[in-house]
Design a protein around this motif. Structure first.
Motif, PDB file in Angstrom:
ATOM      1  N   VAL A  12       0.844  -1.188   0.000  1.00 51.48           N
ATOM      2  CA  VAL A  12       0.000   0.000   0.000  1.00 51.48           C
ATOM      3  C   VAL A  12       0.882   1.242   0.000  1.00 51.48           C
ATOM      4  O   VAL A  12       1.838   1.322   0.776  1.00 51.48           O
ATOM      5  N   VAL A  13       0.555   2.182  -0.869  1.00 46.32           N
ATOM      6  CA  VAL A  13       1.231   3.476  -0.906  1.00 46.32           C
ATOM      7  C   VAL A  13       0.157   4.535  -0.708  1.00 46.32           C
ATOM      8  O   VAL A  13      -0.812   4.589  -1.461  1.00 46.32           O
ATOM      9  N   ALA A  14       0.321   5.354   0.317  1.00 45.22           N
ATOM     10  CA  ALA A  14      -0.609   6.450   0.565  1.00 45.22           C
ATOM     11  C   ALA A  14      -0.062   7.724  -0.071  1.00 45.22           C
ATOM     12  O   ALA A  14       1.139   7.973  -0.030  1.00 45.22           O
ATOM     13  N   ALA A  15      -0.951   8.489  -0.666  1.00 45.53           N
ATOM     14  CA  ALA A  15      -0.559   9.769  -1.261  1.00 45.53           C
ATOM     15  C   ALA A  15      -1.524  10.831  -0.780  1.00 45.53           C
ATOM     16  O   ALA A  15      -2.646  10.529  -0.365  1.00 45.53           O
ATOM     17  N   HIS A  16      -1.062  12.079  -0.834  1.00 50.67           N
ATOM     18  CA  HIS A  16      -1.938  13.160  -0.399  1.00 50.67           C
ATOM     19  C   HIS A  16      -1.590  14.445  -1.117  1.00 50.67           C
ATOM     20  O   HIS A  16      -0.522  14.573  -1.719  1.00 50.67           O
ATOM     21  N   GLY A  17      -2.533  15.372  -1.083  1.00 46.54           N
ATOM     22  CA  GLY A  17      -2.308  16.671  -1.689  1.00 46.54           C
ATOM     23  C   GLY A  17      -2.645  16.688  -3.159  1.00 46.54           C
ATOM     24  O   GLY A  17      -3.434  15.881  -3.650  1.00 46.54           O
ATOM     25  N   GLU A  18      -2.036  17.639  -3.855  1.00 43.62           N
ATOM     26  CA  GLU A  18      -2.281  17.846  -5.278  1.00 43.62           C
ATOM     27  C   GLU A  18      -1.240  17.099  -6.095  1.00 43.62           C
ATOM     28  O   GLU A  18      -0.041  17.264  -5.883  1.00 43.62           O
ATOM     29  N   LEU A  19      -1.721  16.307  -7.044  1.00 42.50           N
ATOM     30  CA  LEU A  19      -0.830  15.517  -7.887  1.00 42.50           C
ATOM     31  C   LEU A  19      -0.941  15.982  -9.329  1.00 42.50           C
ATOM     32  O   LEU A  19      -1.971  15.805  -9.974  1.00 42.50           O
ATOM     33  N   ASP A  20       0.122  16.595  -9.800  1.00 44.86           N
ATOM     34  CA  ASP A  20       0.195  17.068 -11.174  1.00 44.86           C
ATOM     35  C   ASP A  20       1.622  16.858 -11.668  1.00 44.86           C
ATOM     36  O   ASP A  20       2.452  16.285 -10.956  1.00 44.86           O
ATOM     37  N   GLN A  21       1.904  17.335 -12.858  1.00 47.65           N
ATOM     38  CA  GLN A  21       3.233  17.075 -13.433  1.00 47.65           C
ATOM     39  C   GLN A  21       4.372  17.637 -12.588  1.00 47.65           C
ATOM     40  O   GLN A  21       5.492  17.137 -12.646  1.00 47.65           O
ATOM     41  N   ASP A  22       4.111  18.647 -11.783  1.00 45.31           N
ATOM     42  CA  ASP A  22       5.162  19.244 -10.955  1.00 45.31           C
ATOM     43  C   ASP A  22       5.402  18.496  -9.648  1.00 45.31           C
ATOM     44  O   ASP A  22       6.446  18.659  -9.021  1.00 45.31           O
ATOM     45  N   THR A  23       4.432  17.705  -9.203  1.00 43.12           N
ATOM     46  CA  THR A  23       4.545  17.048  -7.892  1.00 43.12           C
ATOM     47  C   THR A  23       4.528  15.526  -7.979  1.00 43.12           C
ATOM     48  O   THR A  23       4.661  14.855  -6.963  1.00 43.12           O
ATOM     49  N   LEU A  24       4.366  14.981  -9.158  1.00 45.10           N
ATOM     50  CA  LEU A  24       4.102  13.550  -9.339  1.00 45.10           C
ATOM     51  C   LEU A  24       5.310  12.630  -9.179  1.00 45.10           C
ATOM     52  O   LEU A  24       5.161  11.462  -8.832  1.00 45.10           O
ATOM     53  N   ALA A  25       6.517  13.122  -9.388  1.00 42.39           N
ATOM     54  CA  ALA A  25       7.714  12.265  -9.446  1.00 42.39           C
ATOM     55  C   ALA A  25       7.901  11.356  -8.222  1.00 42.39           C
ATOM     56  O   ALA A  25       8.150  10.151  -8.392  1.00 42.39           O
ATOM     57  N   PRO A  26       7.765  11.837  -6.994  1.00 37.35           N
ATOM     58  CA  PRO A  26       7.963  10.935  -5.854  1.00 37.35           C
ATOM     59  C   PRO A  26       6.928   9.802  -5.804  1.00 37.35           C
ATOM     60  O   PRO A  26       7.257   8.672  -5.454  1.00 37.35           O
ATOM     61  N   LEU A  27       5.685  10.108  -6.176  1.00 35.87           N
ATOM     62  CA  LEU A  27       4.661   9.066  -6.187  1.00 35.87           C
ATOM     63  C   LEU A  27       4.929   8.062  -7.295  1.00 35.87           C
ATOM     64  O   LEU A  27       4.799   6.854  -7.092  1.00 35.87           O
ATOM     65  N   GLU A  28       5.334   8.538  -8.445  1.00 40.71           N
ATOM     66  CA  GLU A  28       5.667   7.637  -9.548  1.00 40.71           C
ATOM     67  C   GLU A  28       6.785   6.686  -9.137  1.00 40.71           C
ATOM     68  O   GLU A  28       6.720   5.479  -9.393  1.00 40.71           O
ATOM     69  N   LYS A  29       7.793   7.214  -8.483  1.00 36.55           N
ATOM     70  CA  LYS A  29       8.913   6.391  -8.018  1.00 36.55           C
ATOM     71  C   LYS A  29       8.436   5.335  -7.012  1.00 36.55           C
ATOM     72  O   LYS A  29       8.793   4.162  -7.116  1.00 36.55           O
ATOM     73  N   ALA A  30       7.614   5.744  -6.052  1.00 36.36           N
ATOM     74  CA  ALA A  30       7.125   4.808  -5.028  1.00 36.36           C
ATOM     75  C   ALA A  30       6.238   3.728  -5.626  1.00 36.36           C
ATOM     76  O   ALA A  30       6.369   2.539  -5.281  1.00 36.36           O
ATOM     77  N   LEU A  31       5.337   4.103  -6.527  1.00 34.45           N
ATOM     78  CA  LEU A  31       4.429   3.116  -7.128  1.00 34.45           C
ATOM     79  C   LEU A  31       5.161   2.172  -8.078  1.00 34.45           C
ATOM     80  O   LEU A  31       4.885   0.968  -8.099  1.00 34.45           O
ATOM     81  N   THR A  32       6.086   2.701  -8.842  1.00 39.40           N
ATOM     82  CA  THR A  32       6.853   1.867  -9.778  1.00 39.40           C
ATOM     83  C   THR A  32       7.717   0.859  -9.015  1.00 39.40           C
ATOM     84  O   THR A  32       7.795  -0.316  -9.387  1.00 39.40           O
ATOM     85  N   ALA A  33       8.358   1.308  -7.943  1.00 36.63           N
ATOM     86  CA  ALA A  33       9.165   0.398  -7.123  1.00 36.63           C
ATOM     87  C   ALA A  33       8.289  -0.700  -6.526  1.00 36.63           C
ATOM     88  O   ALA A  33       8.675  -1.874  -6.496  1.00 36.63           O
ATOM     89  N   ALA A  34       7.110  -0.337  -6.062  1.00 43.18           N
ATOM     90  CA  ALA A  34       6.197  -1.335  -5.500  1.00 43.18           C
ATOM     91  C   ALA A  34       5.743  -2.313  -6.575  1.00 43.18           C
ATOM     92  O   ALA A  34       5.673  -3.526  -6.328  1.00 43.18           O
TER      93      ALA A  34
END
Length: 114
Positions: free
Chosen positions: A24-46
């Motif tokens: 499970v990966v929890a995310a919060h806040g606004e997700l757009d092209q400027d903020t997405l990189a850390p979530l992409e990294k976490a989800l791809t690794a998972a």
């Protein structure tokens, strides 16, 4: 200014933990092209390590087309389930038809047990 931006980007990914055979990966806040990189990294690794990835979307306040694109790409890499999407995300998924492709669930528990 770069330090503030990096801190903001890191802030979109919350807790991550094992659940059943998945992750499970929890995310919060606004997700757009400027903020997405850390979530992409976490989800791809998972996705590389687990047969099931659950995105706890309950605290996501906004997602744009780059966020939706990430989810659709991950959907092809692993069993991706979206838990507790809020009204804005449900609207985004419905308008684009992604709600017929992505696996949406009311809670993390429902997503893990589905």
């Amino acid at each position: 200014m770069t330090g503030a931006r990096d801190a903001h980007q890191q802030g979109v990914v919350g807790e991550a933990y094992p659940a059943g055979t998945g992750w499970v990966v929890a995310a919060h806040g606004e997700l757009d092209q400027d903020t997405l990189a850390p979530l992409e990294k976490a989800l791809t690794a998972a996705a590389d390590r687990y047969p099931l990835v659950v995105l706890d979307a309950g605290a996501i306040t906004f997602g744009d087309s780059s966020f939706l694109n990430l989810l659709l790409r991950l959907h092809h890499l692993t069993a991706l389930r979206i838990a507790a999407p809020g009204e804005q995300l449900r609207r985004l998924f419905a308008v684009t038809g992604a709600d017929t492709v992505l696996s949406l669930h009311a809670s993390v528990e429902d997503a893990v047990g589905a």
